[in-house]
Design a protein around this motif. Sequence first.
Motif, PDB file in Angstrom:
ATOM      1  N   LEU A  36       0.821  -1.212   0.000  1.00 63.98           N
ATOM      2  CA  LEU A  36       0.000   0.000   0.000  1.00 63.98           C
ATOM      3  C   LEU A  36       0.856   1.264   0.000  1.00 63.98           C
ATOM      4  CD1 LEU A  36      -2.905  -1.103   2.349  1.00 63.98           C
ATOM      5  CD2 LEU A  36      -2.832  -1.098  -0.153  1.00 63.98           C
ATOM      6  N   ALA A  37       2.011   1.224   0.644  1.00 63.17           N
ATOM      7  CA  ALA A  37       2.908   2.382   0.649  1.00 63.17           C
ATOM      8  C   ALA A  37       3.451   2.667  -0.756  1.00 63.17           C
ATOM      9  CB  ALA A  37       4.059   2.155   1.622  1.00 63.17           C
ATOM     10  N   ALA A  38       3.503   1.650  -1.603  1.00 61.77           N
ATOM     11  CA  ALA A  38       4.022   1.804  -2.960  1.00 61.77           C
ATOM     12  C   ALA A  38       2.959   2.287  -3.958  1.00 61.77           C
ATOM     13  CB  ALA A  38       4.611   0.475  -3.441  1.00 61.77           C
ATOM     14  N   VAL A  39       1.709   2.408  -3.513  1.00 60.86           N
ATOM     15  CA  VAL A  39       0.660   2.920  -4.398  1.00 60.86           C
ATOM     16  C   VAL A  39       0.999   4.375  -4.719  1.00 60.86           C
ATOM     17  CG1 VAL A  39      -1.799   3.501  -4.554  1.00 60.86           C
ATOM     18  CG2 VAL A  39      -1.081   1.321  -3.530  1.00 60.86           C
ATOM     19  N   PRO A  54     -10.303 -14.593  -1.394  1.00 61.42           N
ATOM     20  CA  PRO A  54     -10.587 -13.939  -0.119  1.00 61.42           C
ATOM     21  C   PRO A  54     -12.102 -13.826   0.089  1.00 61.42           C
ATOM     22  CG  PRO A  54      -9.656 -12.377  -1.702  1.00 61.42           C
ATOM     23  CD  PRO A  54      -9.691 -13.701  -2.369  1.00 61.42           C
ATOM     24  N   ILE A  55     -12.526 -13.765   1.344  1.00 62.09           N
ATOM     25  CA  ILE A  55     -13.955 -13.583   1.641  1.00 62.09           C
ATOM     26  C   ILE A  55     -14.380 -12.163   1.287  1.00 62.09           C
ATOM     27  CG2 ILE A  55     -15.706 -13.583   3.460  1.00 62.09           C
ATOM     28  CD1 ILE A  55     -13.974 -15.674   4.928  1.00 62.09           C
ATOM     29  N   SER A  56     -13.600 -11.195   1.712  1.00 63.28           N
ATOM     30  CA  SER A  56     -13.821  -9.781   1.377  1.00 63.28           C
ATOM     31  C   SER A  56     -12.507  -9.245   0.840  1.00 63.28           C
ATOM     32  CB  SER A  56     -14.223  -8.975   2.610  1.00 63.28           C
ATOM     33  OG  SER A  56     -15.501  -9.343   3.055  1.00 63.28           O
ATOM     34  N   ALA A  57     -12.583  -8.343  -0.137  1.00 68.93           N
ATOM     35  CA  ALA A  57     -11.339  -7.859  -0.731  1.00 68.93           C
ATOM     36  C   ALA A  57     -11.544  -6.535  -1.456  1.00 68.93           C
ATOM     37  CB  ALA A  57     -10.787  -8.897  -1.704  1.00 68.93           C
ATOM     38  N   PHE A  58     -10.416  -5.846  -1.658  1.00 63.42           N
ATOM     39  CA  PHE A  58     -10.391  -4.639  -2.469  1.00 63.42           C
ATOM     40  C   PHE A  58      -9.019  -4.535  -3.117  1.00 63.42           C
ATOM     41  CE2 PHE A  58      -8.159  -3.035   1.183  1.00 63.42           C
ATOM     42  CZ  PHE A  58      -7.297  -2.072   0.671  1.00 63.42           C
ATOM     43  N   GLU A  81      -4.451  -9.633   4.037  1.00 66.78           N
ATOM     44  CA  GLU A  81      -3.402 -10.441   3.428  1.00 66.78           C
ATOM     45  C   GLU A  81      -3.372 -10.126   1.944  1.00 66.78           C
ATOM     46  OE1 GLU A  81      -3.123 -14.651   5.423  1.00 66.78           O
ATOM     47  OE2 GLU A  81      -5.222 -14.219   4.918  1.00 66.78           O
ATOM     48  N   LEU A  82      -2.184 -10.212   1.350  1.00 66.87           N
ATOM     49  CA  LEU A  82      -2.073  -9.957  -0.085  1.00 66.87           C
ATOM     50  C   LEU A  82      -2.373 -11.212  -0.891  1.00 66.87           C
ATOM     51  CD1 LEU A  82       0.994  -7.650  -0.778  1.00 66.87           C
ATOM     52  CD2 LEU A  82      -1.428  -7.154  -1.079  1.00 66.87           C
ATOM     53  N   TRP A  83      -3.173 -11.035  -1.895  1.00 65.90           N
ATOM     54  CA  TRP A  83      -3.487 -12.050  -2.905  1.00 65.90           C
ATOM     55  C   TRP A  83      -3.044 -11.425  -4.225  1.00 65.90           C
ATOM     56  CZ3 TRP A  83      -6.857 -16.490  -1.951  1.00 65.90           C
ATOM     57  CH2 TRP A  83      -7.273 -16.598  -0.622  1.00 65.90           C
ATOM     58  N   GLY A  84      -1.761 -11.406  -4.487  1.00 67.01           N
ATOM     59  CA  GLY A  84      -1.247 -10.693  -5.652  1.00 67.01           C
ATOM     60  C   GLY A  84      -1.361  -9.201  -5.397  1.00 67.01           C
ATOM     61  N   THR A  85      -2.194  -8.514  -6.172  1.00 68.41           N
ATOM     62  CA  THR A  85      -2.403  -7.069  -5.985  1.00 68.41           C
ATOM     63  C   THR A  85      -3.767  -6.774  -5.366  1.00 68.41           C
ATOM     64  OG1 THR A  85      -3.255  -6.833  -8.232  1.00 68.41           O
ATOM     65  CG2 THR A  85      -0.878  -6.463  -7.914  1.00 68.41           C
ATOM     66  N   ILE A  86      -4.343  -7.780  -4.752  1.00 68.21           N
ATOM     67  CA  ILE A  86      -5.625  -7.650  -4.063  1.00 68.21           C
ATOM     68  C   ILE A  86      -5.384  -7.788  -2.566  1.00 68.21           C
ATOM     69  CG2 ILE A  86      -7.874  -8.756  -3.694  1.00 68.21           C
ATOM     70  CD1 ILE A  86      -7.788  -9.573  -6.657  1.00 68.21           C
ATOM     71  N   VAL A  87      -6.016  -6.934  -1.784  1.00 64.81           N
ATOM     72  CA  VAL A  87      -5.926  -7.015  -0.328  1.00 64.81           C
ATOM     73  C   VAL A  87      -7.177  -7.750   0.143  1.00 64.81           C
ATOM     74  CG1 VAL A  87      -5.757  -5.731   1.834  1.00 64.81           C
ATOM     75  CG2 VAL A  87      -4.632  -4.847  -0.241  1.00 64.81           C
ATOM     76  N   GLY A  88      -6.980  -8.945   0.700  1.00 67.79           N
ATOM     77  CA  GLY A  88      -8.098  -9.783   1.102  1.00 67.79           C
ATOM     78  C   GLY A  88      -8.187  -9.977   2.601  1.00 67.79           C
ATOM     79  N   LYS A 143      -4.423   9.739  -3.389  1.00 66.94           N
ATOM     80  CA  LYS A 143      -5.843   9.456  -3.142  1.00 66.94           C
ATOM     81  C   LYS A 143      -6.061   7.948  -2.988  1.00 66.94           C
ATOM     82  CE  LYS A 143      -8.920  11.552  -5.679  1.00 66.94           C
ATOM     83  NZ  LYS A 143      -9.853  11.906  -6.776  1.00 66.94           N
ATOM     84  N   ARG A 144      -5.434   7.145  -3.842  1.00 68.53           N
ATOM     85  CA  ARG A 144      -5.596   5.684  -3.734  1.00 68.53           C
ATOM     86  C   ARG A 144      -4.982   5.158  -2.434  1.00 68.53           C
ATOM     87  NH1 ARG A 144      -8.928   6.501  -6.238  1.00 68.53           N
ATOM     88  NH2 ARG A 144      -8.927   6.674  -8.469  1.00 68.53           N
ATOM     89  N   ARG A 145      -3.825   5.714  -2.031  1.00 71.54           N
ATOM     90  CA  ARG A 145      -3.210   5.303  -0.752  1.00 71.54           C
ATOM     91  C   ARG A 145      -4.134   5.635   0.402  1.00 71.54           C
ATOM     92  NH1 ARG A 145       1.394   7.388  -2.706  1.00 71.54           N
ATOM     93  NH2 ARG A 145       1.266   9.225  -1.390  1.00 71.54           N
ATOM     94  N   ARG A 146      -4.686   6.849   0.379  1.00 75.13           N
ATOM     95  CA  ARG A 146      -5.620   7.267   1.436  1.00 75.13           C
ATOM     96  C   ARG A 146      -6.838   6.348   1.457  1.00 75.13           C
ATOM     97  NH1 ARG A 146      -8.888  11.921  -0.507  1.00 75.13           N
ATOM     98  NH2 ARG A 146     -10.099  10.162  -1.244  1.00 75.13           N
ATOM     99  N   ASP A 147      -7.414   6.095   0.293  1.00 71.28           N
ATOM    100  CA  ASP A 147      -8.594   5.236   0.214  1.00 71.28           C
ATOM    101  C   ASP A 147      -8.275   3.807   0.633  1.00 71.28           C
ATOM    102  OD1 ASP A 147      -9.971   7.460  -0.616  1.00 71.28           O
ATOM    103  OD2 ASP A 147     -10.328   6.750  -2.665  1.00 71.28           O
ATOM    104  N   ALA A 148      -7.066   3.327   0.301  1.00 74.66           N
ATOM    105  CA  ALA A 148      -6.664   1.977   0.695  1.00 74.66           C
ATOM    106  C   ALA A 148      -6.588   1.865   2.220  1.00 74.66           C
ATOM    107  CB  ALA A 148      -5.325   1.605   0.064  1.00 74.66           C
TER     108      ALA A 148
END
Length: 140
Positions: free
Chosen positions: A12-15, A64-68, A40-47, A19-24
């Motif tokens: 997330l620090a590398a985003v 992941p059950i929930s992810a963004f 947890e990271l699932w590639g480029t998805i945070v699950g 705005k995307r870092r803040r939203d993340a």
Amino acid sequence: MKKSGGDVDEFLAAVTSPKRRRDAATMVSLMRDVTGREPELWGTIVGFGSCHYHYPTGTEGDAPISAFAPRRQATTVYLLDAGAHGERLARLGPHEIGAGCLYVKDLEAIDAEVLREIVAEDYRRVIDGDTGSATLTVTG
């Protein structure tokens, strides 16, 4: 899909977009609160949490059950069926949807409580096994 084992904070620090870092950071807090699980990271998805899915067609895998994901154009929130949240989506604010995705360009421009309701309802559906044609088994 598989967990990549990467460091969520580093990812997330590398985003590049502030705005995307803040939203993340907002999404991590919201999803951690709703699910009671750590990211947890699932590639480029945070699950948050994990499940195994199996469709009648024979397609199966893990997710992941929930992810963004903090994508270049928008924050992508992964859902079982975005269209199932029609009334909530009408109250959310500016967004776009795909079959299983909710795209938000700016979390500050939407109703955060409505987003929380959407994520919570989707999470509950997975935990309760209310997933339509897929069979889901919570694995983590």
